[in-house]
Design a protein around this motif. Structure first.
Motif, PDB file in Angstrom:
ATOM      1  N   UNK A  42      30.374  -7.782 -17.452  1.00 11.32           N
ATOM      2  CA  UNK A  42      30.545  -7.166 -16.357  1.00 11.32           C
ATOM      3  C   UNK A  42      29.647  -7.291 -15.311  1.00 11.32           C
ATOM      4  N   UNK A  43      28.814  -8.516 -15.244  1.00  9.30           N
ATOM      5  CA  UNK A  43      28.124  -9.084 -14.089  1.00  9.30           C
ATOM      6  C   UNK A  43      26.737  -9.096 -14.562  1.00  9.30           C
ATOM      7  N   UNK A  44      26.153  -9.999 -13.662  1.00 13.35           N
ATOM      8  CA  UNK A  44      24.479  -9.934 -13.951  1.00 13.35           C
ATOM      9  C   UNK A  44      24.046 -10.298 -15.486  1.00 13.35           C
ATOM     10  N   UNK A  45      24.784 -11.472 -15.868  1.00 13.25           N
ATOM     11  CA  UNK A  45      24.264 -11.807 -17.309  1.00 13.25           C
ATOM     12  C   UNK A  45      22.872 -12.201 -17.412  1.00 13.25           C
ATOM     13  N   UNK A  46      22.300 -12.762 -16.333  1.00 13.93           N
ATOM     14  CA  UNK A  46      20.944 -13.300 -16.429  1.00 13.93           C
ATOM     15  C   UNK A  46      19.929 -12.328 -16.787  1.00 13.93           C
ATOM     16  N   UNK A  47      20.001 -11.124 -16.008  1.00 12.33           N
ATOM     17  CA  UNK A  47      18.924 -10.096 -16.245  1.00 12.33           C
ATOM     18  C   UNK A  47      19.112  -9.462 -17.822  1.00 12.33           C
ATOM     19  N   UNK A  48      20.552  -9.210 -18.155  1.00 13.06           N
ATOM     20  CA  UNK A  48      20.840  -8.634 -19.325  1.00 13.06           C
ATOM     21  C   UNK A  48      20.208  -9.765 -20.461  1.00 13.06           C
ATOM     22  N   UNK A  49      20.625 -10.975 -20.386  1.00 12.76           N
ATOM     23  CA  UNK A  49      20.075 -11.814 -21.335  1.00 12.76           C
ATOM     24  C   UNK A  49      18.424 -12.032 -21.355  1.00 12.76           C
ATOM     25  N   UNK A  50      17.926 -12.091 -20.179  1.00 15.77           N
ATOM     26  CA  UNK A  50      16.650 -12.207 -20.293  1.00 15.77           C
ATOM     27  C   UNK A  50      16.106 -10.942 -21.143  1.00 15.77           C
ATOM     28  N   UNK A  88      21.929 -10.886   5.175  1.00 16.23           N
ATOM     29  CA  UNK A  88      21.366 -10.029   5.700  1.00 16.23           C
ATOM     30  C   UNK A  88      21.553  -8.773   4.949  1.00 16.23           C
ATOM     31  N   UNK A  89      22.628  -9.111   3.880  1.00 15.60           N
ATOM     32  CA  UNK A  89      23.020  -7.910   3.025  1.00 15.60           C
ATOM     33  C   UNK A  89      22.741  -8.243   1.557  1.00 15.60           C
ATOM     34  N   UNK A  90      21.671  -7.581   0.837  1.00 15.96           N
ATOM     35  CA  UNK A  90      21.266  -7.736  -0.464  1.00 15.96           C
ATOM     36  C   UNK A  90      21.689  -6.792  -1.454  1.00 15.96           C
ATOM     37  N   UNK A  91      22.016  -7.016  -2.814  1.00 16.34           N
ATOM     38  CA  UNK A  91      21.986  -5.935  -3.421  1.00 16.34           C
ATOM     39  C   UNK A  91      21.181  -6.539  -4.868  1.00 16.34           C
ATOM     40  N   UNK A  92      20.747  -5.487  -5.709  1.00 19.38           N
ATOM     41  CA  UNK A  92      20.216  -6.046  -6.931  1.00 19.38           C
ATOM     42  C   UNK A  92      21.183  -5.617  -8.028  1.00 19.38           C
ATOM     43  N   UNK A  93      21.284  -6.390  -9.252  1.00 22.28           N
ATOM     44  CA  UNK A  93      21.977  -6.298 -10.354  1.00 22.28           C
ATOM     45  C   UNK A  93      23.368  -6.109 -10.163  1.00 22.28           C
ATOM     46  N   UNK A  94      23.976  -7.267  -9.423  1.00 21.50           N
ATOM     47  CA  UNK A  94      25.432  -7.357  -9.041  1.00 21.50           C
ATOM     48  C   UNK A  94      26.347  -7.107 -10.349  1.00 21.50           C
ATOM     49  N   UNK A  95      27.740  -6.422 -10.028  1.00 15.67           N
ATOM     50  CA  UNK A  95      28.442  -6.224 -11.041  1.00 15.67           C
ATOM     51  C   UNK A  95      29.524  -7.623 -10.977  1.00 15.67           C
ATOM     52  N   UNK A  96      30.294  -7.694 -12.053  1.00 16.24           N
ATOM     53  CA  UNK A  96      31.260  -8.865 -11.829  1.00 16.24           C
ATOM     54  C   UNK A  96      32.191  -8.766 -10.534  1.00 16.24           C
ATOM     55  N   UNK A  97      32.632  -7.822  -9.899  1.00 14.40           N
ATOM     56  CA  UNK A  97      33.480  -7.933  -9.067  1.00 14.40           C
ATOM     57  C   UNK A  97      32.363  -8.093  -7.739  1.00 14.40           C
ATOM     58  N   UNK A  98      31.385  -7.860  -7.642  1.00 14.00           N
ATOM     59  CA  UNK A  98      30.492  -8.144  -6.529  1.00 14.00           C
ATOM     60  C   UNK A  98      29.990  -9.861  -6.631  1.00 14.00           C
ATOM     61  N   UNK A  99      29.918 -10.175  -7.677  1.00 12.92           N
ATOM     62  CA  UNK A  99      29.507 -11.671  -7.800  1.00 12.92           C
ATOM     63  C   UNK A  99      30.664 -12.322  -7.380  1.00 12.92           C
TER      64      UNK A  99
END
Length: 276
Positions: free
Chosen positions: A143-151, A207-218
């Motif tokens: 559901x998004x941001x696999x990198x952080x979860x896997x890390x 100019x717009x940044x978000x952390x921990x993007x969801x699947x739809x944001x990605x």
């Protein structure tokens, strides 16, 4: 058949308009992480991480191998990722796809190049026997941001892994004995620090940044940057994927935010480890 989800024009506009108002569809602020849960398995070296609805399981195994000639006193560490069709219809069973290979490489870079795990402590007999660690990451739900979860899953699994104790003896002093865990207590890994990956998605011209993007944001992001840092404020690695270049001021802002988030996540991992 391509089963990936693609946003409609209305869905894209709705998400982007929310960003411009400083909001996100799930109610978070731009720099808020989703809820993090860490659970350890019954066996040493296993952990499951939930980041929102993204779920990744990490599992560590080890075997004795001959070391590389250029590093006779060091063991090895390798990261492998596996994507299941259960996690996302876009994934196909069989050989690892491009996304799985990239995920493994990003986690591997943050862990190995920062020398978080003491590889010299994995040496049994210099030039002959060293422990080779393998971390398998299984994506259960994307559901998004696999990198952080896997890390986090990799770090949690490594933190609980214990290898058998070995001794060298015999008449020639070269006989290797691997002791059963019931005879001698297995040894924990020496981990110097916890390199935490913090992923940012950026939109438009950056100019717009978000952390921990969801699947739809990605699905609608212009690009992604993953910053791996530790609680000592060391920058372990930075990887940018896709999109236009970012201003140095934006990169520095991401570094400052990543350091704060890394401290929080490190604290959560340590609390969970202390609870057993």
């Amino acid at each position: 058949m391509d089963e990936r989800w693609f946003p409609t024009v209305n869905e894209r506009e709705f998400i982007e308009q929310a960003f411009e108002s400083g909001l996100r569809v799930d109610g978070r602020g731009p720099f808020d992480f989703r809820n993090l849960k860490i659970a350890f398995g019954r066996e040493d070296g296993s952990a499951e991480v939930e980041l929102g609805e993204t779920r990744v399981m990490g599992y560590v195994t080890a075997q004795l191998v001959q070391p590389y000639k250029e590093r006779p006193n060091e063991g090895t560490l390798a990261i492998f990722a596996e994507f299941s069709p259960m996690a996302d219809p876009a994934y196909e069973p069989g050989r690892p796809g491009e996304a799985a290979i990239e995920l493994g490489r990003v986690i591997d870079r943050g862990l190995r190049e920062s020398r978080a795990v003491d590889l010299e402590s994995l040496c049994v007999v210099a030039g002959k026997h060293v422990w080779s660690l393998r971390v398998d990451l299984h994506v259960l739900d994307n559901e998004g941001n696999l990198i952080d979860a896997a890390n986090i899953a990799a770090l949690a699994a490594l933190s609980t892994f214990r290898r058998p104790e070995c001794t060298v003896g015999g008449d020639d002093g070269q006989q290797l004995t691997i002791h059963d865990p019931d005879v001698r207590e297995p040894l924990s890994l020496t981990i110097h620090h916890l390199p935490i990956a913090v992923t940012f998605a950026y939109f438009g011209d950056g100019n717009i940044m978000v952390v921990d993007p969801t699947f739809k944001e990605e699905a609608i992001m212009g690009g992604r940057m993953t910053v791996t840092v530790n609680s000592n404020t060391d920058v372990c690695s930075i990887q940018k994927a896709g999109g236009e270049g970012l201003m140095p001021s934006v990169v520095m802002q991401c570094l400052r935010i990543a350091l704060l988030k890394a401290a929080d996540i490190t604290n959560e991992i340590k609390i969970k480890l202390s609870q057993g």
